[in-house]
Design a protein around this motif. Sequence first.
Motif, mmCIF file in Angstrom:
data_model
loop_
_atom_site.group_PDB
_atom_site.id
_atom_site.type_symbol
_atom_site.label_atom_id
_atom_site.label_comp_id
_atom_site.label_asym_id
_atom_site.label_seq_id
_atom_site.Cartn_x
_atom_site.Cartn_y
_atom_site.Cartn_z
ATOM 1 N N LEU A 49 0.568 -40.746 7.873
ATOM 2 C CA LEU A 49 0.870 -41.666 8.970
ATOM 3 C C LEU A 49 1.840 -41.018 9.963
ATOM 4 N N HIS A 106 -4.142 -48.317 11.950
ATOM 5 C CA HIS A 106 -4.082 -46.978 12.543
ATOM 6 C C HIS A 106 -2.873 -46.866 13.468
ATOM 7 N N GLN A 119 0.812 -52.014 16.150
ATOM 8 C CA GLN A 119 0.544 -50.586 16.223
ATOM 9 C C GLN A 119 1.798 -49.753 15.975
ATOM 10 N N ALA A 158 -1.304 -48.224 8.153
ATOM 11 C CA ALA A 158 -2.558 -47.556 7.799
ATOM 12 C C ALA A 158 -3.756 -48.420 8.165
ATOM 13 N N SER A 174 1.729 -46.583 13.650
ATOM 14 C CA SER A 174 2.806 -45.685 13.267
ATOM 15 C C SER A 174 3.992 -46.480 12.751
#
Length: 338
Positions: A83, A30, A3, A27, A32
């Motif tokens: 993002l 989801h 993540q 991406a 960072s």
Amino acid sequence: MFQRIFVPLDGSRRAEQAIGIAAHLAAAAHGSVLLFQAVDLQPERWPVFFRSQQVLEAATFTAVAQAQAYLEQQARDSALTGLPVEARARAGKAASTILREIEATQADLLVLACHGPNPWAVGSVTAQLIRHAPVPLLIWREDSPSLSQADMQTRRRWRLLAPLDGSLWARAALEPAVALMQALATQAEISVHLLRVVVPVPVQGEQEGARWLLQQRLRQAEESLSQAGKELERLWRRSAATVQPPALTWSVAVDPDVVHAIGQVAHPDEPFPGRDGTGTPDLLLLSAWGSNEADQRRLGSVAERLLQLVSLPILLVPTRALIQILHGAAQAPPQMGQ
């Protein structure tokens, strides 16, 4: 999993290529991306008359500000559009500062595009990261295929080679491998080949006994790979992935040199065994574990030699990351059907 993806940069174009794959993985999950640069002015190399505290502080302030501006420019890369991205520069020795920030930011994957004539040399930043990182590392070597965002988006098939030695440590590395495969599988087909190398043990004056012992070890290896395949499938189901599971195959090789056997599969004259029967591996999974500090520094002789010889991109799961995975598995409550 994955993540928060950590990308260390050093101002080189090669290091910047890690941004594309980090963006692709973030991406898909989801997640960072954290772009980071450690600023080490190496004052110990300065002339003595420049080494005053005032001069050092002023030079460090300027260098960190310049690094921060550089990272913020990289954060505007088109691959990162949409993002969550953080840019962070800190003063300090490169390896120790990066390791400290990985823990402080709770990153769960380090994406590294290494460069130089020998990035694994003892004492190099890359060597220190792969020995002491608390999270898995996705390593792209200088002679590995391109990893731009466009390459990631247009690729339609990924093949992962996972050598296993039957140990709990090696099996633990399957968990981050599943997380990586699921991120890649959003736009491509995934296949996994599990490999076990059996080293023949000579039995002096007992040819028949040597054959019997080899057959026993081959049966044990096949059973171990079968169990590893079931574990991989279990991890995939547990993650509730919406993408298709990977095509799974496995094989046992007999070779007195484990690295040679793995290298033959990693860079074969003929494609490795697989359901589609085409192509060579695109990624190599390695677990590197040691029961003491000396072992951890060596990464294990097999992993160390493979890092030197294989040009494939590598998902490396170091000792500290393996310990955390096994600890988490021990703490997790049992699930129905498992």
